[in-house]
Scaffold this motif. Structure first.
Motif, PDB file in Angstrom:
ATOM      1  N   THR A 225       0.836  -1.202   0.000  1.00  0.00           N
ATOM      2  CA  THR A 225       0.000   0.000   0.000  1.00  0.00           C
ATOM      3  C   THR A 225       0.874   1.256   0.000  1.00  0.00           C
ATOM      4  O   THR A 225       0.604   2.214  -0.727  1.00  0.00           O
ATOM      5  CB  THR A 225      -0.917   0.003   1.242  1.00  0.00           C
ATOM      6  OG1 THR A 225      -1.681  -1.176   1.205  1.00  0.00           O
ATOM      7  CG2 THR A 225      -1.826   1.200   1.271  1.00  0.00           C
ATOM      8  N   LEU A 226       1.900   1.215   0.823  1.00  0.00           N
ATOM      9  CA  LEU A 226       2.805   2.371   0.882  1.00  0.00           C
ATOM     10  C   LEU A 226       3.364   2.657  -0.494  1.00  0.00           C
ATOM     11  O   LEU A 226       3.426   3.817  -0.933  1.00  0.00           O
ATOM     12  CB  LEU A 226       3.956   2.085   1.858  1.00  0.00           C
ATOM     13  CG  LEU A 226       3.608   2.156   3.333  1.00  0.00           C
ATOM     14  CD1 LEU A 226       4.796   1.730   4.160  1.00  0.00           C
ATOM     15  CD2 LEU A 226       3.183   3.557   3.729  1.00  0.00           C
ATOM     16  N   GLN A 227       3.749   1.594  -1.177  1.00  0.00           N
ATOM     17  CA  GLN A 227       4.333   1.782  -2.508  1.00  0.00           C
ATOM     18  C   GLN A 227       3.300   2.376  -3.462  1.00  0.00           C
ATOM     19  O   GLN A 227       3.593   3.256  -4.249  1.00  0.00           O
ATOM     20  CB  GLN A 227       4.843   0.438  -3.021  1.00  0.00           C
ATOM     21  CG  GLN A 227       5.667   0.545  -4.279  1.00  0.00           C
ATOM     22  CD  GLN A 227       5.145  -0.369  -5.381  1.00  0.00           C
ATOM     23  OE1 GLN A 227       4.266  -1.189  -5.144  1.00  0.00           O
ATOM     24  NE2 GLN A 227       5.673  -0.216  -6.553  1.00  0.00           N
ATOM     25  N   LYS A 228       2.045   1.926  -3.324  1.00  0.00           N
ATOM     26  CA  LYS A 228       0.992   2.392  -4.209  1.00  0.00           C
ATOM     27  C   LYS A 228       0.721   3.888  -4.042  1.00  0.00           C
ATOM     28  O   LYS A 228       0.377   4.568  -4.996  1.00  0.00           O
ATOM     29  CB  LYS A 228      -0.298   1.620  -3.930  1.00  0.00           C
ATOM     30  CG  LYS A 228      -0.411   0.305  -4.676  1.00  0.00           C
ATOM     31  CD  LYS A 228      -1.778  -0.262  -4.434  1.00  0.00           C
ATOM     32  CE  LYS A 228      -2.030  -1.507  -5.277  1.00  0.00           C
ATOM     33  NZ  LYS A 228      -3.314  -2.116  -4.954  1.00  0.00           N
ATOM     34  N   ILE A 229       0.838   4.355  -2.806  1.00  0.00           N
ATOM     35  CA  ILE A 229       0.510   5.766  -2.595  1.00  0.00           C
ATOM     36  C   ILE A 229       1.723   6.675  -2.745  1.00  0.00           C
ATOM     37  O   ILE A 229       1.686   7.836  -2.382  1.00  0.00           O
ATOM     38  CB  ILE A 229      -0.195   6.013  -1.239  1.00  0.00           C
ATOM     39  CG1 ILE A 229       0.713   5.618  -0.089  1.00  0.00           C
ATOM     40  CG2 ILE A 229      -1.514   5.292  -1.178  1.00  0.00           C
ATOM     41  CD1 ILE A 229       0.169   6.041   1.254  1.00  0.00           C
TER      42      ILE A 229
ATOM     43  N   VAL B 176       5.255   5.935  -1.881  1.00  0.00           N
ATOM     44  CA  VAL B 176       6.471   5.820  -1.066  1.00  0.00           C
ATOM     45  C   VAL B 176       7.572   5.218  -1.943  1.00  0.00           C
ATOM     46  O   VAL B 176       7.331   4.254  -2.667  1.00  0.00           O
ATOM     47  CB  VAL B 176       6.218   4.932   0.170  1.00  0.00           C
ATOM     48  CG1 VAL B 176       7.505   4.673   0.928  1.00  0.00           C
ATOM     49  CG2 VAL B 176       5.215   5.601   1.077  1.00  0.00           C
TER      50      VAL B 176
ATOM     51  N   ASN C 182       2.141   3.517 -11.524  1.00  0.00           N
ATOM     52  CA  ASN C 182       2.315   2.317 -10.688  1.00  0.00           C
ATOM     53  C   ASN C 182       2.831   1.135 -11.494  1.00  0.00           C
ATOM     54  O   ASN C 182       3.336   0.166 -10.942  1.00  0.00           O
ATOM     55  CB  ASN C 182       1.003   1.953  -9.998  1.00  0.00           C
ATOM     56  CG  ASN C 182       0.895   2.602  -8.629  1.00  0.00           C
ATOM     57  OD1 ASN C 182       1.857   2.607  -7.859  1.00  0.00           O
ATOM     58  ND2 ASN C 182      -0.238   3.197  -8.347  1.00  0.00           N
TER      59      ASN C 182
ATOM     60  N   ARG D 261       3.495  10.896  -5.363  1.00  0.00           N
ATOM     61  CA  ARG D 261       3.220  11.355  -4.004  1.00  0.00           C
ATOM     62  C   ARG D 261       2.716  12.803  -3.984  1.00  0.00           C
ATOM     63  O   ARG D 261       1.815  13.156  -3.244  1.00  0.00           O
ATOM     64  CB  ARG D 261       4.501  11.236  -3.189  1.00  0.00           C
ATOM     65  CG  ARG D 261       4.318  11.549  -1.739  1.00  0.00           C
ATOM     66  CD  ARG D 261       5.643  11.730  -1.080  1.00  0.00           C
ATOM     67  NE  ARG D 261       6.357  10.475  -0.882  1.00  0.00           N
ATOM     68  CZ  ARG D 261       7.544  10.403  -0.284  1.00  0.00           C
ATOM     69  NH1 ARG D 261       8.144  11.497   0.149  1.00  0.00           N
ATOM     70  NH2 ARG D 261       8.137   9.259  -0.115  1.00  0.00           N
TER      71      ARG D 261
ATOM     72  N   PHE E  28      -5.114   8.523  -4.697  1.00  0.00           N
ATOM     73  CA  PHE E  28      -5.641   7.217  -5.136  1.00  0.00           C
ATOM     74  C   PHE E  28      -6.773   6.745  -4.239  1.00  0.00           C
ATOM     75  O   PHE E  28      -6.671   6.835  -3.016  1.00  0.00           O
ATOM     76  CB  PHE E  28      -4.534   6.159  -5.095  1.00  0.00           C
ATOM     77  CG  PHE E  28      -3.368   6.475  -5.985  1.00  0.00           C
ATOM     78  CD1 PHE E  28      -3.358   6.040  -7.306  1.00  0.00           C
ATOM     79  CD2 PHE E  28      -2.307   7.234  -5.520  1.00  0.00           C
ATOM     80  CE1 PHE E  28      -2.295   6.351  -8.124  1.00  0.00           C
ATOM     81  CE2 PHE E  28      -1.245   7.546  -6.341  1.00  0.00           C
ATOM     82  CZ  PHE E  28      -1.222   7.110  -7.658  1.00  0.00           C
TER      83      PHE E  28
ATOM     84  N   TYR F 258      -8.962   3.143  -3.947  1.00  0.00           N
ATOM     85  CA  TYR F 258      -9.073   1.788  -4.488  1.00  0.00           C
ATOM     86  C   TYR F 258     -10.324   1.103  -3.958  1.00  0.00           C
ATOM     87  O   TYR F 258     -10.811   1.457  -2.876  1.00  0.00           O
ATOM     88  CB  TYR F 258      -7.851   0.955  -4.082  1.00  0.00           C
ATOM     89  CG  TYR F 258      -6.545   1.480  -4.627  1.00  0.00           C
ATOM     90  CD1 TYR F 258      -6.138   1.143  -5.913  1.00  0.00           C
ATOM     91  CD2 TYR F 258      -5.733   2.314  -3.869  1.00  0.00           C
ATOM     92  CE1 TYR F 258      -4.927   1.621  -6.415  1.00  0.00           C
ATOM     93  CE2 TYR F 258      -4.539   2.792  -4.364  1.00  0.00           C
ATOM     94  CZ  TYR F 258      -4.135   2.444  -5.646  1.00  0.00           C
ATOM     95  OH  TYR F 258      -2.950   2.918  -6.136  1.00  0.00           O
TER      96      TYR F 258
ATOM     97  N   GLU G  55      -7.126   0.085   0.581  1.00  0.00           N
ATOM     98  CA  GLU G  55      -5.668   0.182   0.796  1.00  0.00           C
ATOM     99  C   GLU G  55      -5.330   1.102   1.965  1.00  0.00           C
ATOM    100  O   GLU G  55      -4.438   1.938   1.878  1.00  0.00           O
ATOM    101  CB  GLU G  55      -4.955   0.658  -0.478  1.00  0.00           C
ATOM    102  CG  GLU G  55      -5.130  -0.227  -1.685  1.00  0.00           C
ATOM    103  CD  GLU G  55      -4.383  -1.555  -1.604  1.00  0.00           C
ATOM    104  OE1 GLU G  55      -3.579  -1.735  -0.693  1.00  0.00           O
ATOM    105  OE2 GLU G  55      -4.659  -2.410  -2.481  1.00  0.00           O
TER     106      GLU G  55
ATOM    107  N   LEU H 102       4.503  12.114   4.694  1.00  0.00           N
ATOM    108  CA  LEU H 102       5.551  11.612   3.802  1.00  0.00           C
ATOM    109  C   LEU H 102       6.283  12.764   3.120  1.00  0.00           C
ATOM    110  O   LEU H 102       7.480  12.684   2.856  1.00  0.00           O
ATOM    111  CB  LEU H 102       4.949  10.688   2.731  1.00  0.00           C
ATOM    112  CG  LEU H 102       4.483   9.320   3.214  1.00  0.00           C
ATOM    113  CD1 LEU H 102       3.797   8.566   2.085  1.00  0.00           C
ATOM    114  CD2 LEU H 102       5.638   8.502   3.737  1.00  0.00           C
TER     115      LEU H 102
END
Lengths: 682, 256
Positions: free
Chosen positions: A599-603, A605, B55, B83, B88, B90, B94, B111
């Motif tokens: 999930t982190l990667q998807k958003i 990170v 992605n 970012r 997103f 889903y 997520e 982040l």
């Protein structure tokens, strides 16, 4: 279809299974090699010296029967097998736990329970069979190498021949069958339990009201253990005979063991919790996630981390004990037997003659004149007045002897006295000085330093000996004068059995009968040559004619080598076991934990940041146990080193252990990251 | 933000087993547009969204956003772009189970290391806007599915993304929750001029869009522009679904 399910499960967790299989096959390999050494004919003939002669020349080989190799390796491999079985049972359970959801889904889809249980049974059996195949392959490949290594560390020049007997293969097959069945049945039971329980206990109760005070108490315990260790260092140096150090050791052990658990349970999660509450810290980058993630992983792994910490501390403590034990024995040996062959003036002629006949290659030859006189002093150690004959040697003569003769003694200058006496304790070496030693018809020795390393070997002297300034030596009278001779050889003295039998008649040079009167000056010494000695007659002292120590030296080196081999093998095996347990714990994440990384990667990170989380997780898992283990193991230095000092060698041993351990951490990190990458196509 | 997709394609699998998910696909999305992507299951909707949102990398072609070719960027820069500029939503939400509602929502800002004050301000604004202020301290597993999707939407929108990607956002929701979420998305689109790309197979959900592109077997089949009347638009979508899949793909009966 069932075959497909098993194949898929094995393939899904292939990295983790590979680690487990390799660790198991390593254990099986070591166990098999140890067992095979027992009946290896080349090892038997290489070590014939130990079997036939027993304890003829000393105490090192005392009590060794003809089957000693078999006895030792069977005991060792038995101990090893026990720990390996515990490891296999414990770690084998990780995989079943990992498949929990899968099994429950199968059940929901209508698969009968017995089929699911059978699947888990066969899965375990396949993994075990693979581990055994690799392990047995390792035995075939490495038996020769490990045997050669054993002979090398025992300093035996002998060609080690590979030997695998049919009875050995049969034994191994029986163990394989039994262990595979046992582990498969255990895992099948685990599966039944999963299917019966169904509900998963995912919620870990935080209970901060308990964790915070428990953590603080743990910290207090650890701190008090460290303070107590400082006292222990002092007490072992000064009052090691009393019960206080034992009480201290007992307290430190308890405080360390429970303190570490409480710190893991309460203190570290609390710290992470506080960090998570500090917004300036937690609202910065991935900290918002990683603090919670780490805390969660810590909660999950408290028992394993604690278990690994204590076992690492135990391994370090064992290494410390082994090192100091070995050093003590070595020093004791070194101080007692400085020359390969020693004689006195009565036997030197015969010995030289025999040496000529045996064609021995002499590397060094020494001779020193000594005087024997009567002394009287108060022994602090025994708390009694002692009267006895003593050998005197001049400072210059003492210094002319090889360095190894005075290396273990206190350093003296040309005006100081040195009393060399037997060391009553193997581990503890008294470095205090002795006072007021009365010598017959010579000035009183007011202060003498203490040593335990006898020139020409302790058996060449009646009792203690004294190194005195040259002037004192010249002027002092002597009841008996003698000269000691010593030889070092290249490849031994080569004396044959017949020669030794002949020399046996010269074992005692002369006997001194001392008649102690009210004062030293009135006491007299009578020297009797070639007279049979009545055993244990009071006031009689026998001067040894010669001492042969070559064989003993060889035996000592062989014993030491064997000991080092076993200790090294056990330490490496323990390290492999602990490293693989931690690696598997890191690698086998719960599904939802893995999903979070995705999930982190998807958003958005970055890959490097996810890598950072894996790195932090690995660091936490590997670093915590070793830090706490080192803190605990420090106590063992205080226990076994008797408060002397931290020697360079023990630091090197610890450093070696830490380096190997960190290597596992690094491998674990690489495997873990690879797993995440593969799973998420990063 | 204008999005231009030029001749992208994506295959999965190897050699004989290869599946052509997207074939030589081109598309243009205008700034502030609410675009729906429809098609039967396996048509390539999610793959298309994943490629536009960086992605996944296309095997061929370009994805150009405001003149910047995203396919040429390094993974690290793509992640940064994602970012900073994208949000997103889903179907499976997520959300991070280990974090609570507030932590999940503010995650994109944290982040980016935004300052605390801004984080608090934006969080309060989003919670008020989506009318979920009372959920702040809840754990994720204490929320209903509808609430989870609203929270996922709040997270997607908190850093004012210029493009919002929604992959079957109403797939797990009942009609009431779906309507609420879609109204919010429309509100964001109109108020903030956020470009929205939404993949769905639901005609009702698609009727909120300003334009719907239909894809089948990895290529554009047709497209419909919202005439301004939602009911009429809904009818048009249903008709197009019938044309593509004879009505069976979308669970819409022939009589409707």
């Amino acid at each position: 279809m069932y075959r497909k399910i098993i194949k898929r499960s094995l393939s899904n967790m292939r990295d983790s299974y590979l680690i487990y299989i390799l660790a198991c096959s390593f254990a099986i390999g070591v166990f098999g090699i140890l067992l095979s050494l027992g009946d290896n004919p080349s090892l038997r003939s290489a070590l014939h010296l130990w079997q036939a002669e027993g304890s003829e020349f000393g105490d090192i080989g005392y009590g060794m029967g003809s089957n000693w190799i078999l006895d030792i390796v069977e005991t060792m491999s038995g101990i090893f097998a026990f720990f390996a079985a515990v490891y296999m049972i414990y770690v084998g359970g990780f995989f079943i736990k990992q498949q929990r959801n899968e099994f429950l889904t199968f059940e929901k889809l209508g698969m009968p329970q017995y089929v699911i249980v059978t699947i888990s049974f066969f899965q375990t059996a396949i993994v075990q069979a693979l581990a055994w195949v690799l392990g047995i392959l390792a035995i075939f490949i490495f038996q020769k190498f490990m045997g050669m290594l054993l002979l090398y560390v025992m300093r035996i020049r002998f060609d080690f021949g590979m030997h695998i007997s049919t009875s050995y293969i049969w034994t191994m097959l029986k163990i394989f069958g039994f262990s595979t069945l046992l582990l498969s049945v255990i895992n099948a039971f685990r599966t039944i339990r999963i299917l019966q329980k169904r509900k998963r206990k995912t919620l870990i109760k935080t209970r901060w009201w308990l964790r915070i005070p428990a953590g603080l108490f743990g910290l207090v315990l650890l701190f008090s253990a460290q303070v107590c260790t400082a006292f222990l260092f002092y007490d072992m140096h000064t009052i090691s005979y009393s019960s206080k150090p034992i009480t201290e050791v007992f307290y430190i052990m308890l405080a360390d063991i429970f303190g570490t658990y409480l710190v893991y349970y309460g203190f570290l999660p609390s710290i992470l919790n506080i960090m998570q509450k500090i917004r300036s810290l937690s609202y910065s980058g991935l900290n918002i996630f990683s603090f919670k993630y780490m805390k969660e992983r810590l909660f999950q792994n408290i028992s394993i981390l604690w278990f690994v910490t204590e076992l690492s501390a135990l391994a370090l403590a064992l290494l410390t004990l082994c090192y100091f034990g070995y050093r003590a024995v070595y020093q004791n040996y070194d101080t007692s037997y400085p020359f390969e062959l020693a004689a006195n003036k009565d036997t030197v002629k015969v010995i030289k003659g025999e040496l000529k006949k045996s064609d021995a290659k002499i590397k060094g030859e020494y001779k020193t004149a000594v005087k024997i006189n009567l002394v009287s002093y108060y022994s602090k150690e025994n708390q009694t007045y002692v009267r006895q004959p003593m050998t005197f040697m001049s400072y210059t003569d003492y210094k002319e002897l090889p360095k190894r003769m005075h290396k273990g003694n206190s350093k003296i200058n040309s005006k100081q006295f040195l009393k060399i006496d037997y060391n009553s304790s193997l581990m503890y070496s008294n470095k205090l000085s002795e006072h007021d030693i009365e010598v017959k018809n010579a000035p009183l020795i007011q202060t003498a330093k203490i040593g335990n390393s006898f020139p020409y070997g302790s058996s060449m002297h009646f009792g203690p000996m004294m190194i005195v300034p040259d002037n004192y030596y010249k002027k002092m009278p002597a009841e008996v004068t003698d000269t000691f001779y010593g030889w070092d050889f290249k490849k031994g003295d080569r004396l044959s059995h017949t020669q030794l039998e002949k020399l046996d008649n010269h074992r005692n040079a002369y006997v001194m009968k001392v008649d102690f009167a009210s004062s030293l000056s009135k006491s007299t010494v009578e020297v009797m040559k070639n007279q049979p000695l009545k055993k244990y007659e009071t006031g009689t002292y026998t001067q040894a004619g010669f001492l042969r120590q070559g064989n003993l030296k060889k035996r000592f080196k062989q014993g030491g080598g064997f000991y080092l081999y076993i200790v090294a093998l056990f330490s490496v095996a323990l390290l492999v076991a602990l490293g693989s347990v931690l690696t598997l714990r890191v690698n086998l994440r719960d599904d939802y934990q893995s999903r979070q990384l995705r999930t982190l990667q998807k958003i958005g990170v970055e890959e490097s940041e996810i890598k950072g989380i894996i790195r932090r997780e690995n660091t936490l898992t590997f670093l915590l146990p070793i830090i706490f283990a080192l803190i605990q193991a420090y106590t063992s230095i205080a226990m076994f080193d008797f408060g002397r000092h931290l020697s360079k060698n023990i630091i090197l041993i610890y450093a070696g252990y830490v380096v190997l351990y960190c290597l596992f951490g690094l491998i674990s990190y690489r495997i873990s990251w690879r797993g995440v990458r593969q799973k998420f196509n990063l | 933000m204008q999005i231009v997709v030029k001749n992208i394609s994506k295959d999965f699998g190897k050699k004989k087993n290869a599946v052509h998910a997207i074939k030589d696909f081109s598309l243009k999305v205008d700034h502030g547009e609410f675009l729906g992507i429809m098609g039967p299951s396996g048509a390539g909707k999610t793959t298309l969204l994943n490629m536009i949102s960086t992605n996944e990398r296309p095997d061929h072609g370009q994805v150009i956003i405001d003149g910047l070719d995203l396919t040429k960027l390094h993974d690290r820069d793509q992640a940064k772009y994602r970012r900073n500029k994208m949000g997103f939503i889903y179907q499976s939400f997520e959300l991070l189970d280990s974090l609570n509602v507030k932590e999940n929502v503010i995650l994109p800002l944290a982040l980016n290391r935004s300052n605390k004050k801004l984080i608090e301000e934006r969080f309060n604004y989003m919670m008020k806007l989506l009318n979920v202020e009372n959920l702040s301290d809840r754990a994720i597993d204490e929320l209903s599915l509808g609430q989870r999707q609203i929270i996922a939407a709040a997270r997607a929108l908190i850093n004012n993304p210029e493009i919002l990607f929604a992959d079957e956002p109403t797939g797990s929701l009942d009609s009431k929750s779906a309507t609420i979420l879609l109204n919010y998305m429309q509100l964001i689109n109109q108020r903030e001029k956020t470009t929205i790309l939404m993949a769905t197979h639901d005609a009702f959900t698609a009727s909120y869009c300003s334009r719907v592109v239909f894809i089948k077997d990895g290529v554009v089949f047709s497209e419909i522009v919202n005439p301004g009347d939602r009911d009429k638009f809904f009818e048009q979508i249903i008709n197009m679904q019938r044309t593509i899949g004879g009505g069976n793909y979308f669970n819409v009966s022939e009589n409707n």
